[in-house]
Every structure is written in structure tokens, then in C-alpha cells.
Design a protein around this motif. Structure first.
Motif, PDB file in Angstrom:
ATOM      1  N   GLY A  60       0.843  -1.198   0.000  1.00 50.96           N
ATOM      2  CA  GLY A  60       0.000   0.000   0.000  1.00 50.96           C
ATOM      3  C   GLY A  60       0.878   1.248   0.000  1.00 50.96           C
ATOM      4  N   LEU A  61       1.867   1.253   0.891  1.00 49.88           N
ATOM      5  CA  LEU A  61       2.767   2.408   1.002  1.00 49.88           C
ATOM      6  C   LEU A  61       3.577   2.600  -0.291  1.00 49.88           C
ATOM      7  CD1 LEU A  61       4.237   4.585   2.689  1.00 49.88           C
ATOM      8  CD2 LEU A  61       5.770   2.776   3.527  1.00 49.88           C
ATOM      9  N   CYS A  62       4.151   1.512  -0.782  1.00 53.97           N
ATOM     10  CA  CYS A  62       5.021   1.635  -1.964  1.00 53.97           C
ATOM     11  C   CYS A  62       4.231   2.069  -3.194  1.00 53.97           C
ATOM     12  CB  CYS A  62       5.742   0.314  -2.236  1.00 53.97           C
ATOM     13  SG  CYS A  62       6.994  -0.012  -0.987  1.00 53.97           S
ATOM     14  N   ASP A  63       2.989   1.620  -3.286  1.00 49.17           N
ATOM     15  CA  ASP A  63       2.178   2.026  -4.434  1.00 49.17           C
ATOM     16  C   ASP A  63       1.877   3.513  -4.360  1.00 49.17           C
ATOM     17  OD1 ASP A  63       1.005   1.007  -6.819  1.00 49.17           O
ATOM     18  OD2 ASP A  63      -0.979   1.323  -5.932  1.00 49.17           O
ATOM     19  N   SER A  64       1.535   3.995  -3.168  1.00 51.31           N
ATOM     20  CA  SER A  64       1.205   5.427  -3.095  1.00 51.31           C
ATOM     21  C   SER A  64       2.451   6.295  -3.236  1.00 51.31           C
ATOM     22  CB  SER A  64       0.422   5.757  -1.825  1.00 51.31           C
ATOM     23  OG  SER A  64       1.220   5.463  -0.707  1.00 51.31           O
ATOM     24  N   GLU A  65       3.593   5.783  -2.804  1.00 52.25           N
ATOM     25  CA  GLU A  65       4.841   6.560  -2.921  1.00 52.25           C
ATOM     26  C   GLU A  65       5.592   6.277  -4.222  1.00 52.25           C
ATOM     27  OE1 GLU A  65       5.838   8.908  -0.847  1.00 52.25           O
ATOM     28  OE2 GLU A  65       4.077   8.576   0.422  1.00 52.25           O
ATOM     29  N   ARG A  66       5.031   5.333  -5.022  1.00 54.26           N
ATOM     30  CA  ARG A  66       5.668   4.955  -6.311  1.00 54.26           C
ATOM     31  C   ARG A  66       7.096   4.438  -6.111  1.00 54.26           C
ATOM     32  NH1 ARG A  66       0.895   6.051  -7.051  1.00 54.26           N
ATOM     33  NH2 ARG A  66       0.136   7.448  -8.676  1.00 54.26           N
ATOM     34  N   VAL A  67       7.243   3.567  -5.122  1.00 51.15           N
ATOM     35  CA  VAL A  67       8.551   2.948  -4.858  1.00 51.15           C
ATOM     36  C   VAL A  67       8.548   1.541  -5.452  1.00 51.15           C
ATOM     37  CG1 VAL A  67      10.131   2.134  -3.062  1.00 51.15           C
ATOM     38  CG2 VAL A  67       8.865   4.263  -2.742  1.00 51.15           C
ATOM     39  N   GLY A  68       9.529   1.247  -6.256  1.00 46.03           N
ATOM     40  CA  GLY A  68       9.627  -0.083  -6.850  1.00 46.03           C
ATOM     41  C   GLY A  68       9.914  -1.137  -5.788  1.00 46.03           C
ATOM     42  N   VAL A  69       9.289  -2.295  -5.921  1.00 47.91           N
ATOM     43  CA  VAL A  69       9.439  -3.377  -4.942  1.00 47.91           C
ATOM     44  C   VAL A  69      10.016  -4.602  -5.646  1.00 47.91           C
ATOM     45  CG1 VAL A  69       8.192  -4.921  -3.381  1.00 47.91           C
ATOM     46  CG2 VAL A  69       7.437  -2.543  -3.651  1.00 47.91           C
ATOM     47  N   VAL A  70      11.122  -5.105  -5.106  1.00 49.38           N
ATOM     48  CA  VAL A  70      11.782  -6.265  -5.712  1.00 49.38           C
ATOM     49  C   VAL A  70      11.653  -7.451  -4.755  1.00 49.38           C
ATOM     50  CG1 VAL A  70      13.962  -7.152  -6.646  1.00 49.38           C
ATOM     51  CG2 VAL A  70      13.411  -4.707  -6.848  1.00 49.38           C
ATOM     52  N   PRO A  71      10.721  -8.373  -5.006  1.00 48.99           N
ATOM     53  CA  PRO A  71      10.593  -9.531  -4.116  1.00 48.99           C
ATOM     54  C   PRO A  71      11.853 -10.397  -4.180  1.00 48.99           C
ATOM     55  CG  PRO A  71       8.650  -9.302  -5.527  1.00 48.99           C
ATOM     56  CD  PRO A  71       9.701  -8.384  -6.070  1.00 48.99           C
ATOM     57  N   HIS A  72      12.251 -10.914  -3.034  1.00 49.86           N
ATOM     58  CA  HIS A  72      13.533 -11.624  -2.938  1.00 49.86           C
ATOM     59  C   HIS A  72      13.334 -12.896  -2.118  1.00 49.86           C
ATOM     60  CE1 HIS A  72      18.038 -11.285  -2.907  1.00 49.86           C
ATOM     61  NE2 HIS A  72      17.886 -12.079  -1.863  1.00 49.86           N
ATOM     62  N   GLY A  73      13.695 -14.042  -2.709  1.00 57.04           N
ATOM     63  CA  GLY A  73      13.559 -15.320  -2.003  1.00 57.04           C
ATOM     64  C   GLY A  73      14.921 -15.854  -1.618  1.00 57.04           C
ATOM     65  N   GLY A  74      15.269 -17.023  -2.152  1.00 63.41           N
ATOM     66  CA  GLY A  74      16.544 -17.658  -1.779  1.00 63.41           C
ATOM     67  C   GLY A  74      17.723 -17.153  -2.585  1.00 63.41           C
ATOM     68  N   ASN A  75      17.475 -16.207  -3.499  1.00 67.07           N
ATOM     69  CA  ASN A  75      18.534 -15.606  -4.325  1.00 67.07           C
ATOM     70  C   ASN A  75      19.292 -16.660  -5.133  1.00 67.07           C
ATOM     71  OD1 ASN A  75      20.008 -13.558  -5.475  1.00 67.07           O
ATOM     72  ND2 ASN A  75      21.310 -13.171  -3.696  1.00 67.07           N
ATOM     73  N   THR A  76      18.560 -17.578  -5.759  1.00 69.67           N
ATOM     74  CA  THR A  76      19.221 -18.584  -6.594  1.00 69.67           C
ATOM     75  C   THR A  76      18.888 -18.371  -8.080  1.00 69.67           C
ATOM     76  OG1 THR A  76      17.382 -20.126  -6.271  1.00 69.67           O
ATOM     77  CG2 THR A  76      19.236 -20.323  -4.745  1.00 69.67           C
ATOM     78  N   SER A  77      18.323 -17.209  -8.409  1.00 65.15           N
ATOM     79  CA  SER A  77      17.948 -16.936  -9.806  1.00 65.15           C
ATOM     80  C   SER A  77      19.172 -16.892 -10.710  1.00 65.15           C
ATOM     81  CB  SER A  77      17.231 -15.582  -9.892  1.00 65.15           C
ATOM     82  OG  SER A  77      17.097 -15.175 -11.240  1.00 65.15           O
ATOM     83  N   TYR A  78      18.993 -17.376 -11.932  1.00 61.98           N
ATOM     84  CA  TYR A  78      20.057 -17.280 -12.943  1.00 61.98           C
ATOM     85  C   TYR A  78      19.877 -16.065 -13.843  1.00 61.98           C
ATOM     86  CZ  TYR A  78      22.133 -21.804 -12.008  1.00 61.98           C
ATOM     87  OH  TYR A  78      22.805 -22.851 -11.428  1.00 61.98           O
ATOM     88  N   CYS A  79      18.805 -15.301 -13.614  1.00 60.19           N
ATOM     89  CA  CYS A  79      18.479 -14.223 -14.551  1.00 60.19           C
ATOM     90  C   CYS A  79      18.402 -12.862 -13.870  1.00 60.19           C
ATOM     91  CB  CYS A  79      17.157 -14.527 -15.249  1.00 60.19           C
ATOM     92  SG  CYS A  79      17.186 -16.076 -16.145  1.00 60.19           S
ATOM     93  N   GLY A  80      18.894 -12.778 -12.636  1.00 59.89           N
ATOM     94  CA  GLY A  80      18.881 -11.488 -11.935  1.00 59.89           C
ATOM     95  C   GLY A  80      17.495 -11.044 -11.533  1.00 59.89           C
ATOM     96  N   GLY A  81      16.554 -11.993 -11.394  1.00 59.46           N
ATOM     97  CA  GLY A  81      15.156 -11.628 -11.130  1.00 59.46           C
ATOM     98  C   GLY A  81      14.909 -11.020  -9.761  1.00 59.46           C
ATOM     99  N   ALA A  82      15.837 -11.247  -8.803  1.00 53.12           N
ATOM    100  CA  ALA A  82      15.573 -10.804  -7.429  1.00 53.12           C
ATOM    101  C   ALA A  82      16.490  -9.663  -6.998  1.00 53.12           C
ATOM    102  CB  ALA A  82      15.744 -11.991  -6.479  1.00 53.12           C
ATOM    103  N   ILE A  83      17.177  -9.061  -7.960  1.00 52.47           N
ATOM    104  CA  ILE A  83      18.141  -7.995  -7.638  1.00 52.47           C
ATOM    105  C   ILE A  83      17.597  -6.653  -8.145  1.00 52.47           C
ATOM    106  CG2 ILE A  83      20.542  -7.214  -8.009  1.00 52.47           C
ATOM    107  CD1 ILE A  83      20.270  -9.815  -6.349  1.00 52.47           C
ATOM    108  N   PRO A  84      17.656  -5.596  -7.297  1.00 55.33           N
ATOM    109  CA  PRO A  84      17.145  -4.291  -7.747  1.00 55.33           C
ATOM    110  C   PRO A  84      18.047  -3.669  -8.815  1.00 55.33           C
ATOM    111  CG  PRO A  84      18.238  -4.076  -5.619  1.00 55.33           C
ATOM    112  CD  PRO A  84      18.227  -5.540  -5.941  1.00 55.33           C
TER     113      PRO A  84
END
Ligand code: MLT
Ligand code: ZN
Length: 475
Positions: A60-84
Motif C-alpha cells: 500500500g505504502l510503496c504504491d502510493s509513494e511509487r517505490v519499486g518493490v523487488v521480491p527476494h527469495g533464496g537468491n538462486t535466480s540465474y536471470c537477476g530476477g531478485a536484484i534491484p
């Protein structure tokens, strides 16, 4: 996207508490680089919510402030999907504290887990209830189920059980703005309009944040037969796949191809890994039959089928596993290949899939292109051949210049993916798009598909706050 309000950190702390917001560079560092060290970024903060309500308030906060959100799990992606990105304006949202197995329903063969559960934790919870959760990958000791869902992970049991998408019954998702999609259904049949949950599987956090899922369980495995098979060529693997499926009554659960260079890397770099054969062979196959019936004579079935294949010279040699220890050793050989590649030096990775019928022709054409055009690289191919999925990787040759080798990445990727496209395949079989393959998606998706994807993105995330720049370019 506008700059975050100066008081943002304070408002984040109001939601998740002081401990839930990391801003110290040393604390944030592990969340700002991927596990291969290829993608780096900066963040306004790393936030670690402890509840669904926290995630909802944060979005809710990030949407109203227009802050990008990068969900992050175990950080095992091969494509940089979890890095801002490197703007320093995005927020990393770590799901690690949402790590409860909420319930196991043995009658329904289903389990509900929060997104931050480690995959092996989900497997163990299923096992403790006398059931089996089949998703299995090399990184299962650290990857999180939320990442598996968001990337539609595959792994070594897809041939029998399907990818993550096939294993999901229901999802709980927080949408930009904070609304919660309460979809933790455990129904196997529910034809009530569009399958909304399906859109979040493979969306890599660009549409919302998955906070929990209800997944399918299966009867526990009680009989297994495993062998490492030596092959003269890739075509033999495809022939054997058909023969073995028919001979075993479709009991194959894994069918993993390993090239000689991949096996050599694993035996060279990983302690305890050895080649069970005395002679060297060009290709190997790790195949496993499994059944929930303890009395099923799978060893006999496998031995007989491989014996027939040896007679026909489809197979050059075979090592059948006689104990759990030998089985673990073969799986270690297969699963340590990516780590062995890291020890060998830089590598160019291509996670591709092809129709099984053209796999062998593709490998012949692509290997000869690499031989002619990448003098400082060595093809290290392996993968889930039963699914038509190859990790068509190239390792830097010993003594070659790392930067010069990596400098070829774009041209090699283009050539390999063009050939994949020509053969009717996909440039991303199971690792997703992340930020590294956005251009490839633009190149190979049809204009209609791309327009629909962009329309979906706008509908779910009108302000573009969810994992900006991943999967689709920021508009
Ligand atoms: C694997 O199958 O080992 C991974 O998906 C690929 C890799 O780590 O390169
Ligand atoms: Zn794989």
C-alpha cells in the motif's frame, strides 16, 4: 518513477518494526548481488515483513509513494530476477520470515506453505505426513517456494510431475496497493472463469507478491531403480526415452543427460564425485524409475530394458545402482555440475528447450557452431533431456582470458538462441526472464503475446511498482 519520500525508512519501520528494515550497507549487501555475481544493484532498504498484513501495508505504502518493490527469495535466480536496479530507489522485499508450513491435508493430498519456506522444508513436511512433494532442484536447500512459484521452477522430476505451475492448487497474493487475493483453494476442479492464479506463476513478482501457496502432494515413493548409462550420441538418449517409457509403463521420473565435459568438471572439482565407468564415453544419462508401490520390480525392468538397448548398441555401458549410497553418489555427480562449472571459471549459460525429436540435430549444429566460433570455450551441456530442456553452457577453457571470453556472451547468446528458435524451441525453459533476458523476450515473443503481457501488467500494476524492469521493460 519518482524518488522515495525522505521519511520512507521511518514509515517502513512503523509497519515492520525496527528490526525488519535493513539500511546498513553490510546488512543489505547479500540482497544486492545474485549468486553468480553477475547482477548487482542498490536499494533504498531491504525490508523483511513477518506477516501477510505487513506485506499488504508495505505494498500500500510503496504504491502510493511509487517505490519499486523487488521480491527476494533464496537468491538462486540465474536471470537477476531478485536484484534491484542501480537507481538506489527500489525496495528489496525479503520473504524469508514468512516461512511457516500452514497446514498439511493428507486426505486431500495438499499442503499450504508460506513463500519464504525453503523448498527442502516443504519436501520434509510432506514426507513427515507420509506424502511426497515432487519439485526437486539442485538448489533445494536454499531456494524458497515463493521463488519457485514466481519462476515456475522445473528441476529433475518434471517428466513425471510437471513444473511448479502443474503442482499449484491455490495462491495467496498481495497486489500493488495492498489488496489481498485470498486464493488458497485446495480444489482440484474449479472452472469459474479466468485462472487468475496462473498469471502469477512465472510472473517473477512483476504482478504482485505471492505470500503463500497450496500445492499438490503425491503418494510417497517406495521403490526406485537408478542407473548411469553411457551413450554414443544424444540421439540414443531420445531413443532410449521412448523405449524405457514403454517398457516401464511410464515409471520414469528423471532422465538427465550429462555430456563428457560436464562429468569431467564434476569429477575434477567436487570432492567425492567419481566416474563409475573405466572407459570415457561421449554422453551419459542418469535415469530413475520410481513407484509408490514398494513391491514393484523396477530394478528388473530397468536392467532388462538397458540390456536390450546394449544389444541394439543404443547404449554403450550401464551402471545400475545397488544401494542408497550409490544412488546418492550418482545424484551428487549430476547436481554438482553447476558448482563445478563455477570452479572451472566463467561460463555462458543457455537454458533452452526443444522438441525432443529435434534435440540431437540441434546439438550437432550448435556444437559445431561453438567449435568454430568460440575458440576459448568448451561446451558443457547437460540437462533434463526427458523434458527437452538442456543447459547448453559454455565454460571458459583453461588458461583463456576471462574478460575476452565473457565479451563474447552477447554474440554467442544470439547465435544459440537463433538456432533454438529455428528448431522450434524456447530460449528460457525453466530459469525465467529476470532482467537478463528481457531483450530475448522482446525478440522472440510474438507482438500479440507481448501486447497481452503488457496489458496484464498495466491491469495488475498500473503504477509499475512491482519488480520494475523484470520480464518486461519499464514503460
Ligand atoms: C540444473 O539443472 O542443474 C540447473 O537448472 C541449471 C544450472 O544450474 O545451470
Ligand atoms: Zn535445470
Amino acid at each position: 518513477m519518482t524518488a522515495p519520500a525522505p521519511a520512507l525508512a521511518g514509515r517502513l519501520r512503523e509497519i515492520v518494526g525496527v528490526d525488519g528494515v535493513l539500511t546498513d550497507p553490510a546488512d543489505c549487501a547479500p540482497f544486492l548481488v545474485d549468486h553468480l555475481g553477475r547482477c548487482r544493484g542498490r536499494a533504498v532498504a531491504v525490508v523483511q515483513p513477518r506477516s501477510l498484513a505487513h506485506v499488504s501495508q508495505l505494498l500500500g505504502l510503496c504504491d502510493s509513494e511509487r517505490v519499486g518493490v523487488v521480491p527476494h527469495g533464496g537468491n538462486t535466480s540465474y536471470c537477476g530476477g531478485a536484484i534491484p536496479d542501480d537507481s538506489g530507489r527500489q525496495l528489496v522485499l525479503s520473504l524469508k520470515h514468512l516461512n511457516r508450513i500452514r497446514s498439511v491435508d493428507v486426505t486431500n493430498y495438499s499442503l499450504t506453505a508460506e513463500a519464504g519456506c525453503i523448498l527442502s522444508q516443504v519436501q520434509q513436511a510432506a514426507d513427515a505426513a507420509g506424502c511426497f512433494f515432487p519439485l526437486s532442484l539442485g538448489s533445494q536447500g536454499s531456494c524458497q517456494i515463493g521463488g519457485n512459484l514466481s519462476t515456475n521452477a522445473g528441476g529433475v522430476n518434471v517428466l513425471r510431475y510437471g513444473m511448479m505451475r502443474d503442482l499449484v492448487l491455490g495462491l495467496e497474493v498481495v497486489l500493488p496497493g495492498g489488496r489481498v487475493l485470498e486464493g488458497l483453494s485446495s480444489l482440484r476442479k474449479d472452472n469459474t472463469g479466468y485462472d487468475i492464479k496462473s498469471l502469477f506463476l512465472g510472473a517473477e513478482g512483476t504482478l504482485g507478491v505471492i505470500t503463500a501457496a497450496t500445492v499438490k502432494l503425491f503418494p510417497q515413493i517406495r521403490a526406485r531403480a537408478t542407473a548411469l548409462v553411457a551413450l554414443p550420441e544424444v540421439r540414443a538418449a531420445v531413443t532410449l526415452l521412448g523405449q524405457l517409457r514403454a517398457a516401464s509403463g511410464d515409471r520414469i521420473s528423471s532422465f538427465e543427460l550429462i555430456s563428457r565435459p560436464a562429468l569431467e568438471l564434476a569429477t575434477r572439482h567436487i570432492p567425492g564425485v567419481s566416474d563409475p565407468f573405466t572407459a570415457a564415453h561421449p554422453w551419459y544419462l542418469l535415469c530413475e524409475l520410481s513407484s509408490a508401490r514398494a513391491a514393484e520390480p523396477l530394478d528388473e525392468v530397468l536392467e532388462e530394458a538397458l540390456g536390450a538397448a546394449l544389444t541394439r548398441a543404443t547404449v554403450l555401458d550401464a551402471a545400475l545402482v545397488r544401494s542408497e549410497r550409490e544412488r546418492a553418489a550418482l545424484w551428487k555427480l549430476r547436481e554438482s555440475i553447476p558448482e563445478a562449472q563455477r570452479h572451472e571459471g566463467a561460463s555462458l549459460k543457455h537454458d533452452i528447450s526443444l522438441p525432443v525429436a529435434v534435440l540431437a540435430d540441434f546439438v550437432t549444429r550448435a556444437a559445431s557452431w561453438i567449435g568454430a566460433n568460440v575458440p576459448d570455450g568448451r561446451l558443457v551441456a547437460y540437462g533434463h533431456v526427458g523434458d527437452g530442456n538442456l543447459h547448453f553452457n559454455i565454460s571458459q577453457s583453461a588458461g583463456s582470458d576471462r574478460e575476452r571470453f565473457l565479451g563474447r556472451a552477447d554474440s554467442v547468446r544470439c547465435a544459440v538462441h537463433e538456432l533454438v528458435h529455428e528448431f522450434g524451441g524456447s530460449f528460457s525453459a525453466e530459469h525465467g526472464i529476470g532482467r537478463l533476458k528481457v531483450g530475448e523476450l522482446e525478440r522472440y515473443a510474438s507482438p500479440v503475446e507481448l501486447a497481452l503481457m503488457r496489458a496484464v501488467k498495466r491491469a495488475f500494476d498500473p503504477h509499475g511498482i512491482m519488480n520494475p524492469g523484470k520480464v518486461l521493460r519499464e514503460q
